[in-house]
Design a protein around this motif. Structure first.
Motif, PDB file in Angstrom:
ATOM      1  N   TYR A   1       0.853  -1.187   0.126  1.00  0.00           N
ATOM      2  CA  TYR A   1       0.078   0.167   0.070  1.00  0.00           C
ATOM      3  C   TYR A   1       0.705   1.200   0.128  1.00  0.00           C
ATOM      4  O   TYR A   1       1.804   1.477   0.994  1.00  0.00           O
ATOM      5  N   ASN A   2       0.519   2.241  -0.970  1.00  0.00           N
ATOM      6  CA  ASN A   2       1.439   3.176  -1.035  1.00  0.00           C
ATOM      7  C   ASN A   2       1.166   4.493   0.013  1.00  0.00           C
ATOM      8  O   ASN A   2       2.159   5.170   0.180  1.00  0.00           O
ATOM      9  N   LEU A   3       0.173   4.323   0.765  1.00  0.00           N
ATOM     10  CA  LEU A   3       0.095   5.092   1.850  1.00  0.00           C
ATOM     11  C   LEU A   3       0.677   4.655   3.325  1.00  0.00           C
ATOM     12  O   LEU A   3       0.341   5.299   4.349  1.00  0.00           O
ATOM     13  N   LEU A   4       1.198   3.447   3.317  1.00  0.00           N
ATOM     14  CA  LEU A   4       1.875   3.034   4.412  1.00  0.00           C
ATOM     15  C   LEU A   4       3.385   3.317   3.993  1.00  0.00           C
ATOM     16  O   LEU A   4       4.017   2.743   2.969  1.00  0.00           O
TER      17      LEU A   4
END
Lengths: 424, 154
Positions: free
Chosen positions: B64-67
């Motif tokens: 996941y790019n927002l983690l």
């Protein structure tokens, strides 16, 4: 013109919370629902002709009808609202989440009643921080008012509702991948069958519906199937949130009868092209739909009509390409997105999309060769429907295959001149 | 070690799911909220709490790019690079940001104030180009406005 989805939305942009929503007739549909049988609710939605607003257009009532019912059905059953609005060029669910949260919640409670779900989740993309807070507050209000929780409005029906805020990745919009994300896993798609209706979230019967779809439900209960059908111009049922972005005079979002023509949306609502620019083409419903051009402007924007001219209505939010924008650069930008967002689960998508992206990059930057056009065509076939695990790669191929058809001379010009005519 | 507060917030999330492994993403978000990013040590602690292997959890985190698995600045700037923003000239906005901050996509300023990252379509395409800084959406961006916008994030 009736605009059930957006009527009563506050002009100051603030959300319509419980008191105002109730004053505008909110939760009357739920009161009516609990006097009906689940089958009556399901049949009403079936008769209304409502089709999924997330892009695929699957008939909502039919989707529900595959959920096992009765005392022997596996429990708990789940209802999930898909608010992972990540299709590039799409900005419609954001409005419904931020401006009319209770319309969504009421729609979900009624839908959950129809399939006799026990637990519901609203899956919201991580970037919609404000929307998630608004929904959270609205859910709290609904619990306080007895619309959620045990024995809703004194009926035997109970429902829990939670918000799940996501952490990125376009794949989460695909319903089986979304279920994996909700289970705390990587958002890779699942094999179908089994379909989520029989084995979905945590292996239990599950329905996943789009935010706009669920927001239609209370209006169908209040006004009936015939009323809903007549809202549309072409009989597919309902209104639709249409949008336009790109270099038009007034980019925006409008609720209009389903089946309004592309021309009316673009010329009357979006105000036509900006001065000095001409329309070169458009994607009618997000990044994963085929290009349409000037000659298609009189098509009705509904699922069947747009399908007949070789594209899809998709999410109904139009991305406009003007004549000062390079079609190769445009398609390259789309493929950068798709290659990046491929989850890597199946080989054609994982390997094919980066190849497509690099090929387009080289054409755009003047190092492309004529054979590259064949390589791109090859991919549109082998990454098309039936060759991949989920619709991501086939969706990515839609704008590419139509760009190769409508803008072929621009691709050839890039290759012959060894540069982008729009950049030099 | 997870703090008492982190543990409490994560245990609240457990209540929303039939088993605690399902709250893995929520749990990682809690830690990221408090520490800015997910270190190897944080993942080990979380894995123990969730009763999964650290590698399994890392497989989820890196998907996941927002983690964030690397440290980020005090403020994270997410610049939309999808199609409507491309048509409306996000590249110029990105260029201005890069010039002013002296960093490219994926980098953090030396003083640790800003990290600059790409993000897919922010769902506000009628107001392109757009970006988010932390939790705030900034729309209809013009290069000349960038400096003023950044000033609000000390």
């Amino acid at each position: 013109m009736e605009k059930p989805l957006t009527q009563n939305i506050r002009t100051d942009g603030a959300p319509l919370y419980l008191k105002e929503y109730e004053q505008a007739g909110g939760y009357q549909a739920l009161r009516k629902t609990i006097t009906m049988t689940p089958k009556e609710v399901m049949d009403l939605v079936k008769d209304s002709g409502l089709r999924g607003r997330g892009g695929a257009g699957f008939p909502t009532g039919m989707k529900w009808s595959f959920v096992p019912m009765g005392d022997n059905a596996p429990r708990p059953k789940y209802l999930v609202a898909n608010g992972d609005e990540m299709e590039p060029g799409t900005f419609k669910d954001r409005l419904l989440i931020e401006a009319k949260p209770h319309q969504l919640i009421e729609g979900m409670i009624i839908s959950a009643y129809a399939i006799q779900a026990d637990i519901s989740y609203i899956f919201i993309r991580g970037e919609y921080t404000e929307g998630a807070e608004i929904i959270q507050k609205a859910i709290h209000e609904a619990y306080e008012a007895g619309y959620l929780g045990k024995n809703i409005l004194g009926s035997p029906f109970s429902l829990e509702m939670h918000v799940h805020t996501s952490v990125g990745r376009y794949m989460c919009g695909e319903e089986t991948a979304l279920l994996n994300a909700l289970e705390g896993k990587r958002a890779t798609p699942r094999s179908k069958p089994p379909f989520p209706q029989s084995s979905g979230l945590f292996g239990k019967p599950t329905i996943v519906n789009n935010i706009e779809t669920l927001s239609c439900i209370s209006h169908i209960i209040n006004n009936g199937a015939e009323w809903f059908k007549k809202l549309s111009l072409t009989g597919e049922g309902g209104t639709k949130l249409y949008g336009a972005s790109g270099k038009v005079k007034r980019p925006g979002l409008w609720e209009l009868p389903l089946g309004t023509t592309l021309r009316e949306i673009l010329e009357e609502y979006a105000g036509g092209m900006r001065d000095g620019l001409k329309l070169r083409g458009l994607l009618p419903g997000g990044a994963s739909t085929d290009f349409l051009t000037e000659e298609h402007l009189d098509v009705n924007m509904d699922f069947t009509s747009v399908g007949k001219v070789g594209s899809r209505m998709g999410t109904g939010t139009i991305i406009v390409m003007d004549d000062k924008t390079c079609p190769v650069g445009f398609v390259h930008n789309l493929q950068v997105f798709f290659a990046q967002e491929s989850c890597g689960w199946c080989t054609p998508c994982r390997e094919g999309l980066p190849w497509v992206e690099k090929t387009l990059y080289s054409i755009e930057h003047g190092t492309g060769q004529m054979e590259d056009l064949d390589i791109l065509s090859f991919h549109t076939k082998y990454l098309g429907p039936g060759n991949t695990f989920c619709p991501l790669a086939p969706g990515a191929m839609e704008p590419l295959q139509s760009a190769l058809k409508y803008y072929r001379e621009d691709f050839i010009k890039h290759i012959n001149e060894k540069s982008c005519p729009w950049r030099s | 070690m997870l703090s008492e507060e982190e543990r409490k917030e994560i245990e609240e999330e457990f209540k929303l799911y039939p088993h605690k492994q399902a709250a893995a993403i929520e749990a990682m978000k809690v830690v990221q909220k408090h520490r800015g990013w997910l270190s190897d040590e944080s993942l080990e602690d979380l894995a123990a709490l969730l009763e999964v292997s650290k590698d399994d959890l890392d497989g989820v985190a890196t998907f996941y790019n927002l983690l964030y698995r690397s440290p980020v600045g005090k403020h994270v700037i997410l610049v939309c690079n999808s199609i409507s923003c491309w048509v409306m000239g996000y590249e110029e906005i990105l260029h201005t940001l890069s010039e002013k901050l002296g960093i490219k996509y994926g980098e953090t300023t030396q003083d640790g104030r800003f990290t600059l990252l790409p993000v897919p379509c922010l769902g506000t395409c009628d107001h392109a180009p757009a970006m988010m800084i932390d939790r705030d959406l900034h729309r209809d961006l013009k290069s000349e406005d960038i400096e003023k916008i950044l000033e609000a994030y000390k």
